[in-house]
Write an enzyme that holds these catalytic residues in place. Structure first.
Site, PDB file in Angstrom:
ATOM      1  N   LEU A  30       0.859  -1.314   0.056  1.00 19.91           N
ATOM      2  CA  LEU A  30       0.137  -0.034   0.121  1.00 19.91           C
ATOM      3  C   LEU A  30       0.980   1.329   0.036  1.00 19.91           C
ATOM      4  O   LEU A  30       0.427   2.270  -0.452  1.00 19.91           O
ATOM      5  CB  LEU A  30      -0.736  -0.025   1.280  1.00 19.91           C
ATOM      6  CG  LEU A  30      -1.935  -1.039   1.326  1.00 19.91           C
ATOM      7  CD1 LEU A  30      -2.664  -1.162   2.700  1.00 19.91           C
ATOM      8  CD2 LEU A  30      -3.140  -0.794   0.203  1.00 19.91           C
ATOM      9  N   LYS A  32       4.950   2.830   1.296  1.00 21.12           N
ATOM     10  CA  LYS A  32       6.153   3.043   2.239  1.00 21.12           C
ATOM     11  C   LYS A  32       6.344   4.208   3.099  1.00 21.12           C
ATOM     12  O   LYS A  32       5.947   5.005   2.494  1.00 21.12           O
ATOM     13  CB  LYS A  32       7.401   2.795   1.456  1.00 21.12           C
ATOM     14  CG  LYS A  32       7.345   1.689   0.513  1.00 21.12           C
ATOM     15  CD  LYS A  32       8.908   1.704  -0.128  1.00 21.12           C
ATOM     16  CE  LYS A  32       9.009   0.607  -1.152  1.00 21.12           C
ATOM     17  NZ  LYS A  32       9.938   0.922  -2.254  1.00 21.12           N
ATOM     18  N   GLY A  33       6.667   3.982   4.357  1.00 23.13           N
ATOM     19  CA  GLY A  33       6.851   5.352   5.188  1.00 23.13           C
ATOM     20  C   GLY A  33       8.230   5.320   5.545  1.00 23.13           C
ATOM     21  O   GLY A  33       9.127   4.585   5.147  1.00 23.13           O
ATOM     22  N   CYS A  38       3.692  -0.848   4.203  1.00 22.87           N
ATOM     23  CA  CYS A  38       2.279  -1.173   4.575  1.00 22.87           C
ATOM     24  C   CYS A  38       1.746  -2.003   3.318  1.00 22.87           C
ATOM     25  O   CYS A  38       1.805  -1.745   2.210  1.00 22.87           O
ATOM     26  CB  CYS A  38       1.794   0.299   4.392  1.00 22.87           C
ATOM     27  SG  CYS A  38       0.079   0.071   5.592  1.00 22.87           S
ATOM     28  N   ASP A 147       1.412  15.913  13.791  1.00 22.77           N
ATOM     29  CA  ASP A 147       1.969  15.951  12.340  1.00 22.77           C
ATOM     30  C   ASP A 147       0.871  15.809  11.367  1.00 22.77           C
ATOM     31  O   ASP A 147       0.688  14.906  10.504  1.00 22.77           O
ATOM     32  CB  ASP A 147       2.859  14.624  12.295  1.00 22.77           C
ATOM     33  CG  ASP A 147       3.616  14.677  11.234  1.00 22.77           C
ATOM     34  OD1 ASP A 147       3.760  15.732  10.454  1.00 22.77           O
ATOM     35  OD2 ASP A 147       4.128  13.686  10.432  1.00 22.77           O
TER      36      ASP A 147
HETATM   37  P1  ADP Z   1       5.584   5.828   8.571  1.00 20.49           P
HETATM   38  O1  ADP Z   1       5.143   5.916  10.236  1.00 20.49           O
HETATM   39  O2  ADP Z   1       6.799   4.670   8.568  1.00 20.49           O
HETATM   40  O3  ADP Z   1       5.885   7.103   8.000  1.00 20.49           O
HETATM   41  P2  ADP Z   1       2.995   5.596   7.488  1.00 20.49           P
HETATM   42  O4  ADP Z   1       2.192   5.489   8.767  1.00 20.49           O
HETATM   43  O5  ADP Z   1       3.194   6.873   6.812  1.00 20.49           O
HETATM   44  O6  ADP Z   1       4.652   4.799   8.006  1.00 20.49           O
HETATM   45  O7  ADP Z   1       2.684   4.688   6.513  1.00 20.49           O
HETATM   46  C1  ADP Z   1       3.240   4.428   5.333  1.00 20.49           C
HETATM   47  C2  ADP Z   1       2.464   4.264   3.938  1.00 20.49           C
HETATM   48  O8  ADP Z   1       1.680   3.106   4.137  1.00 20.49           O
HETATM   49  C3  ADP Z   1       1.392   5.558   4.062  1.00 20.49           C
HETATM   50  O9  ADP Z   1       2.068   6.545   3.097  1.00 20.49           O
HETATM   51  C4  ADP Z   1       0.298   4.921   3.182  1.00 20.49           C
HETATM   52  O10 ADP Z   1       0.520   4.936   1.763  1.00 20.49           O
HETATM   53  C5  ADP Z   1       0.346   3.464   3.609  1.00 20.49           C
HETATM   54  N1  ADP Z   1      -0.631   3.366   4.732  1.00 20.49           N
HETATM   55  C6  ADP Z   1      -0.641   3.559   6.123  1.00 20.49           C
HETATM   56  N2  ADP Z   1      -1.467   3.396   6.746  1.00 20.49           N
HETATM   57  C7  ADP Z   1      -2.531   2.832   5.847  1.00 20.49           C
HETATM   58  C8  ADP Z   1      -4.012   2.347   5.970  1.00 20.49           C
HETATM   59  N3  ADP Z   1      -4.619   2.389   7.193  1.00 20.49           N
HETATM   60  N4  ADP Z   1      -4.373   1.996   4.880  1.00 20.49           N
HETATM   61  C9  ADP Z   1      -3.865   2.128   3.584  1.00 20.49           C
HETATM   62  N5  ADP Z   1      -2.802   2.522   3.482  1.00 20.49           N
HETATM   63  C10 ADP Z   1      -1.778   2.997   4.648  1.00 20.49           C
END
Ligand code: ADP
Length: 627
Positions: A30, A32-33, A38, A147
């Site tokens: 889905l 990458k963070g 994800c 944030d």
């Molecule tokens: P990090 O904390 O490492 O920055 P994120 O929470 O931003 O990670 O999640 C990384 C990516 O995963 C997000 O940018 C999004 O694309 C996807 N994602 C996160 N949570 C969800 C969710 N509940 N449903 C769908 N995609 C998600």
């Protein structure tokens, strides 16, 4: 979060929760963070789909990183709201930490904005309202998100917004607690966070301002090419608005982006701002908005269909929203009910208000409403185009009725004044009733002058006092210049001139609105321009009741002048708003949006006159139907 290359989680096709044995089938990636990958995960026993945020343990090996992850899980797992990403569970194995979350299939508002560049005000209201609801809940749980950004506002298949990513969130321990430090850099950092002077919930309100700005403008408010310069701008509150933004958008953004955190509005106040209250908010949005802007009514929330249905829904919504202020919804509703019952007894009990008897004696002298459609069809006169947007008297009456029905009766919540710009409200400052001989003369606030003759024809001077418009009693329109008066109309023009001079010289204006600011009456020039091409607003009908004189203009303005104390009620429409102007005994005028009165109420003086105005309007509408 840092961007240096760090180990990414190694995940097999099946993810197993070692504590419970539950199995999840891994689906598509889905996103990458900074720390996480994800994936879509299908719980094999139930078939349910989730978003699985997977973080490699090697990636969070440092004690502060591990603690941070644990804090994120701890805070998020305590939250449960429809506008917060649902937290299902978390577990770990030797390699990774797994967080099982509600799946948000439509990515985030950041993705949407990238595709669309900017969003419409209606869409922004729709999304922001949900974000604010989620945030109100979070704050009520003592959680600051810290944030908020478009990328952390996730979207479901039904286009509902869910706030996610609690990586920088903090929980306040006690009332008045303030956080001083933050590990990590929020995208929309508030000045007090930058200044390290202690921050709280207001930092989220600041970020909301940045989010709102970004959605409407297409770029963040303080964005520059260097971080240092961006921070300087944040500290000095240096940002600008493009000309395209509406007044209400600019106003709400500048309130949210107030430097002093304590001067920023509360989330409740934000929802009561004109940006939300006066604009259209869709109930639902289709995923097609990812590619195309939807078309909604712009700001004309008070426009009604023939049955007034939209209006009623809109006012109901407002009333509902205003009860948010009351802790106890039930008590608020019964209050409204009681107030409504009382209002059926016509007058509020207030000894300082002159009591106006509801009984009406309506006499309608020689005047008929002019049907512009009918006029257009007649071949004898000039083609006719209405000069202003006009609303029917039925719509005006419906607006007032709805407003009175929904407004708070027992409390006056200090209705904000409408900032009328100069001559926005067209009204009748002077009139003279000479109907026992010729007719009814009147001057409008645009300085045009007219006479409704006893033979039902009407004539009026354009504000330039050069062009004359004549509406014959068979509904034909003739426009000509003073230099070429048709001989058969010379007597009527002479009378018009007579009425006009009389009102200029002998009558004082009936109030102070839009009059003093205007230029003096123009003198006729020798060389005259072409006659005005459109039908200018004119007086359609006038009549007396035992208490007042009522006048109805072709642009939908309805005015009631009370004989006894010279107060006046003017209901007008200015292209996007239904306005109420009240001119008091001292001839001081106040203009309000009818929508705001429905929402905040009004003084007893205005209320009693509005109730009477409703009676007069009802009678007028009934008479129109009979005719
Ligand atoms: P990090 O904390 O490492 O920055 P994120 O929470 O931003 O990670 O999640 C990384 C990516 O995963 C997000 O940018 C999004 O694309 C996807 N994602 C996160 N949570 C969800 C969710 N509940 N449903 C769908 N995609 C998600």
């Amino acid at each position: 979060m840092g961007s240096e290359k760090k180990p990414q989680p190694i995940v097999g096709d099946i993810v197993i929760n070692p504590e419970s044995g539950e199995q999840y089938k891994r689906g598509r990636l889905l996103g990458k963070g900074g720390f996480a990958r994800c994936y879509e995960l299908r719980e094999m026993s139930t078939g349910k789909l989730y978003a699985g945020k997977i973080v490699s343990k090697a990636r969070i090996a440092k004690p502060n990183q591990w603690e941070k992850m644990q804090r994120e899980i701890h805070i998020h797992s305590q939250l449960d709201h429809r506008n917060v990403v649902g937290f299902h569970k978390h577990f770990e194995d030797d390699e990774n930490v797994y967080v099982i979350l509600e799946l948000c299939n439509k990515k985030s508002l950041l993705h949407m904005l990238k595709l669309r560049k900017t969003l419409t005000e209606s869409e922004v209201r729709y999304f922001m309202k949900q974000v604010i609801e989620g945030l109100r809940y979070m704050h009520s749980c003592s959680v600051i998100h810290r944030d908020l950004k478009l990328g952390n506002m996730f979207l479901t298949d039904s286009m509902e917004v869910k706030i996610g990513d609690f990586g920088l969130a903090a929980k306040l321990e006690f009332n008045g607690d303030r956080k001083r430090t933050m590990c990590g850099t929020p995208n929309y950092i508030a000045p007090e966070v930058l200044g390290k002077i202690g921050h709280s919930f207001e930092a989220d309100v600041w970020a909301l301002g940045c989010v709102l700005y970004t959605m409407l403008v297409g770029r963040p408010p303080f964005e520059t090419t260097s971080l240092k310069e961006t921070y300087t701008r944040i500290k000095h509150n240096k940002y600008s608005f493009p000309d395209t933004l509406s007044y209400d958008s600019k106003d709400i953004i500048s309130l949210l982006l107030t430097s002093e955190p304590e001067d920023r509005p509360s989330l409740e106040e934000v929802l009561l701002h004109d940006f939300f209250v006066s604009g259209y908010i869709p109930e639902v949005l289709s995923p097609t908005v990812f590619s195309t802007a939807p078309h909604f009514p712009t700001t004309k929330v008070l426009m009604s269909d023939s049955s007034g249905e939209i209006v009623r829904n809109e006012f109901c919504r407002l009333r509902r929203e205003s009860t948010m202020k009351h802790d106890n919804m039930e008590a608020a509703m019964s209050e409204i009910k009681a107030a409504r019952e009382k209002s059926t007894h016509l007058m509020p009990g207030n000894s300082s208000t002159p009591r106006l008897r509801p009984k009406l004696h309506v006499t309608i002298p020689g005047s008929r409403p002019v049907d512009l459609e009918a006029v257009r069809e007649k071949s004898g006169g000039s083609p006719v185009k209405p000069a202003n947007y006009s609303v029917s008297i039925v719509a005006v009456s419906e607006m007032l009725r709805t407003c009175l029905r929904h407004m708070p009766k027992e409390e006056y919540l200090h209705t904000p004044r409408y900032k009328a710009i100069g001559d926005e409200v067209l009204w009748v400052p002077k009139w003279v009733d000479y109907s026992n001989k010729y007719g009814f003369g009147h001057q409008l606030s645009d300085k045009s002058v007219g006479v409704i003759f006893n033979d039902k024809s009407r004539i009026c001077f354009h504000p330039d006092r050069i062009s004359v418009q004549y509406l014959s009693n068979d509904h034909r329109v003739h426009t000509f210049r003073m230099s070429s008066i048709p001989p058969r109309l010379s007597k009527k023009v002479t009378l018009l001139d007579y009425f006009s001079t009389y009102m200029d010289e002998h009558l004082i204006k009936g109030g102070d609105i839009a009059w003093d600011a205007m230029s003096p009456i123009p003198k006729r020039k020798a060389t005259s321009p072409n006659p005005a091409p459109t039908v200018q607003p004119y007086l359609v009908k006038w009549y007396r009741t035992d208490k007042a004189i009522a006048m109805y203009l072709s642009n939908g303005t309805f005015q009631l002048n009370f004989f006894e104390d010279h107060t006046k009620i003017i209901l007008s429409y200015n292209n996007s708003d239904h306005l109420l102007t009240y001119i008091n005994e001292d001839r001081i005028s106040s203009t309000y949006r009818l929508l705001h009165i429905a929402h905040h109420g009004c003084t007893a003086d205005i209320y009693s006159r509005l109730v009477y105005t409703r009676e007069v309007l009802d009678k007028l509408v009934a008479t129109e139907e009979e005719e």
